[in-house]
Design a protein around this motif. Sequence first.
Motif, PDB file in Angstrom:
ATOM      1  N   ILE A 164       0.822  -1.213   0.000  1.00 36.84           N
ATOM      2  CA  ILE A 164       0.000   0.000   0.000  1.00 36.84           C
ATOM      3  C   ILE A 164       0.856   1.264   0.000  1.00 36.84           C
ATOM      4  O   ILE A 164       0.607   2.179  -0.796  1.00 36.84           O
ATOM      5  N   PRO A 165       1.897   1.389   0.865  1.00 41.20           N
ATOM      6  CA  PRO A 165       2.762   2.580   0.747  1.00 41.20           C
ATOM      7  C   PRO A 165       3.419   2.711  -0.619  1.00 41.20           C
ATOM      8  O   PRO A 165       3.593   3.830  -1.126  1.00 41.20           O
ATOM      9  N   PHE A 166       3.776   1.576  -1.219  1.00 36.29           N
ATOM     10  CA  PHE A 166       4.385   1.612  -2.547  1.00 36.29           C
ATOM     11  C   PHE A 166       3.393   2.105  -3.589  1.00 36.29           C
ATOM     12  O   PHE A 166       3.709   2.953  -4.431  1.00 36.29           O
ATOM     13  N   GLN A 224      -6.410  -6.417   3.359  1.00 38.79           N
ATOM     14  CA  GLN A 224      -6.156  -4.984   3.324  1.00 38.79           C
ATOM     15  C   GLN A 224      -5.647  -4.554   1.957  1.00 38.79           C
ATOM     16  O   GLN A 224      -6.070  -3.529   1.410  1.00 38.79           O
ATOM     17  N   ASN A 225      -4.733  -5.335   1.359  1.00 43.65           N
ATOM     18  CA  ASN A 225      -4.210  -4.998   0.030  1.00 43.65           C
ATOM     19  C   ASN A 225      -5.284  -5.118  -1.046  1.00 43.65           C
ATOM     20  O   ASN A 225      -5.374  -4.281  -1.950  1.00 43.65           O
ATOM     21  N   GLY A 251      -3.427  -2.052  12.610  1.00 41.71           N
ATOM     22  CA  GLY A 251      -4.620  -1.235  12.809  1.00 41.71           C
ATOM     23  C   GLY A 251      -5.758  -1.558  11.871  1.00 41.71           C
ATOM     24  O   GLY A 251      -6.818  -0.924  11.948  1.00 41.71           O
ATOM     25  N   PHE A 252      -5.582  -2.532  10.983  1.00 42.17           N
ATOM     26  CA  PHE A 252      -6.647  -2.901  10.047  1.00 42.17           C
ATOM     27  C   PHE A 252      -7.705  -3.712  10.782  1.00 42.17           C
ATOM     28  O   PHE A 252      -7.391  -4.639  11.537  1.00 42.17           O
ATOM     29  N   VAL A 253      -8.972  -3.365  10.567  1.00 48.88           N
ATOM     30  CA  VAL A 253     -10.082  -4.007  11.256  1.00 48.88           C
ATOM     31  C   VAL A 253     -10.760  -4.999  10.313  1.00 48.88           C
ATOM     32  O   VAL A 253     -11.130  -4.643   9.181  1.00 48.88           O
ATOM     33  N   HIS A 313     -12.964 -11.855  -1.628  1.00 52.75           N
ATOM     34  CA  HIS A 313     -11.714 -11.632  -2.358  1.00 52.75           C
ATOM     35  C   HIS A 313     -11.070 -12.954  -2.768  1.00 52.75           C
ATOM     36  O   HIS A 313     -10.527 -13.069  -3.874  1.00 52.75           O
ATOM     37  N   LYS A 314     -11.128 -13.940  -1.911  1.00 50.12           N
ATOM     38  CA  LYS A 314     -10.557 -15.243  -2.255  1.00 50.12           C
ATOM     39  C   LYS A 314     -11.275 -15.850  -3.453  1.00 50.12           C
ATOM     40  O   LYS A 314     -10.634 -16.428  -4.348  1.00 50.12           O
TER      41      LYS A 314
END
Length: 561
Positions: A319-321, A345-346, A413-415, A454-455
């Motif tokens: 994500i930062p990338f 999250q990604n 911190g991801f919920v 997502h899977k």
Amino acid sequence: MYQNYNNNQLCLSIPLEINIPSNHVAVAISHFVDSIPDKLIYEKAMTSGRPAYNPAMLLKVILFAYTRQNFSGRKIEAMAQENIPTKWLIGDPDTVPSYRTINRFRSSDQMKRLVEAMFLSFRQLLKAQGLIDDSALFIDGTKLLADANKYTFVWRKASERFEGQLDKKVARLYQELVQNKVDLAMSDEAPKTDSKTLEKASEQLTNEIERLDQVIATEPIIPGGSPNKRLRRKFKHDRHLIDSDYLPRKSKYESNNAIFGDRNSFSKTDPDATFMRMKEDAMQNGQLKPGYNLQIATQNQFALYYDINQRPADQRTLIPFLRSMDFQTTPIKYIVADAGYGSEQNYNYIENQLTAQALIPYGMFEKEQTRSYRRDASKIMNWDYDPIKDHYTDEHGIKFHFIREGHRKDKSGFVRNLRTYRALDYDDPEGYYYAHTPGGNLRQININPNWEHHKQQMRERLKDNDETKAIYALRKIEDEPFFGNLKANLKYLRTSVRGIEKVTTEAGIAIMAANLLKLTLKVNVIFRKSIVKKIIVVFRFNISLKTTIILFCVAYVPATT
């Protein structure tokens, strides 16, 4: 018979100009740097002092040195003295920038801005030539050794353990001082053990010692010794203990905690480097070494974006990338990466924020494709689900009904939103046995609907869709060849500078050097193929040998620069 050889200086010819082949990589580097707008290269120069070297010239020299596996400032200076293509890039045979000038320029803020400008211009160049498009971006990472010693590690767990032991000693010291009626000027019932509080305690002890000095100077001789002298001796010992041991150690631990951030280790030589397992493991013992995690995004084996990260794992670097990329100028339809990047999250960020499609398998994707896994009835994926009644049925016929929704937060911190299903309570012995745990409680399962969605998407794209399967198959020939070229051919295995900002700049130089070398080779291959076509045309129409040579020379010699 031998050719005439004489190294007598009087017989040496004096060249009036320096020439290199027009298909040389130095020519490509020169043209590329010259194509960058002047406002991005040149800054406001100083009006006094010695004139500075042209930044475009220094950039060309450093890029060419990296293509020749030279990363040391002294070796680059030696190339400027001895290497003909380097002299051609400088433009003056007598001009040789010193290694100090090269190192300062390579680590400067100006070079940081130049690297950003280079990648922007390079992407525009590739897009204009049709070498990249908006189809897919392939992301992968590798480890780079830091310019730090191997045995300079500081571990978070060890630092926290020793700091806890120190805090206990400081707390006992505070308790003794309070019993001796030393005012520590603390408002809290539980005194803090930080460095500032230790400094205040040292100051209060100094004041108490000075007060006792005055008392002792006026008191008479006391048989058996003075209690004030014993107390003063105790205070001096405590002050020495704080100043020479407790305070330096506490300051060191506080400094370590500030450096750690969310990492588990750092190097004393380069505090920004993290200890991680390198792919180049000569001893084959998995030894941790200080390094950085290099992330690249490629297409057509050209690195379009890159990032330097302090995390050993790839999952939380994606994500930062992606946030550092310019998707407005170069939109992308697919983001392709290996299973190390597969997380909820990604997936959420790619689908919702970028409005792109992820071609990233999750951790269990390959295992789920095996016959044994698909036939294993104990796996929740193979259970029957009734969407109307909202319950699952396992292989023993035990039904799991929905009871509540919950949340779970991970370290980042991801919920995650979870749905909990509990087994029904059966009266028969067999149903009771399979519906309860060995501890006697009803079995429960947690289902993450978003993760399961997502899977299912990844299974459809990577297993059932031929188009996306073909795109994902290109991943193996996109990132890995570039890393191989960077590490095996250019020998860029270890950084030459320290600090994450300087390492980011230097890695950009090395990656751009690999890009330009790749582009030069690709252009030369295309050019040679065009020559072969011209020769085939010549022989097909039976043109004379003299005309063939003339056409070959015209086709081979590009326009002069």
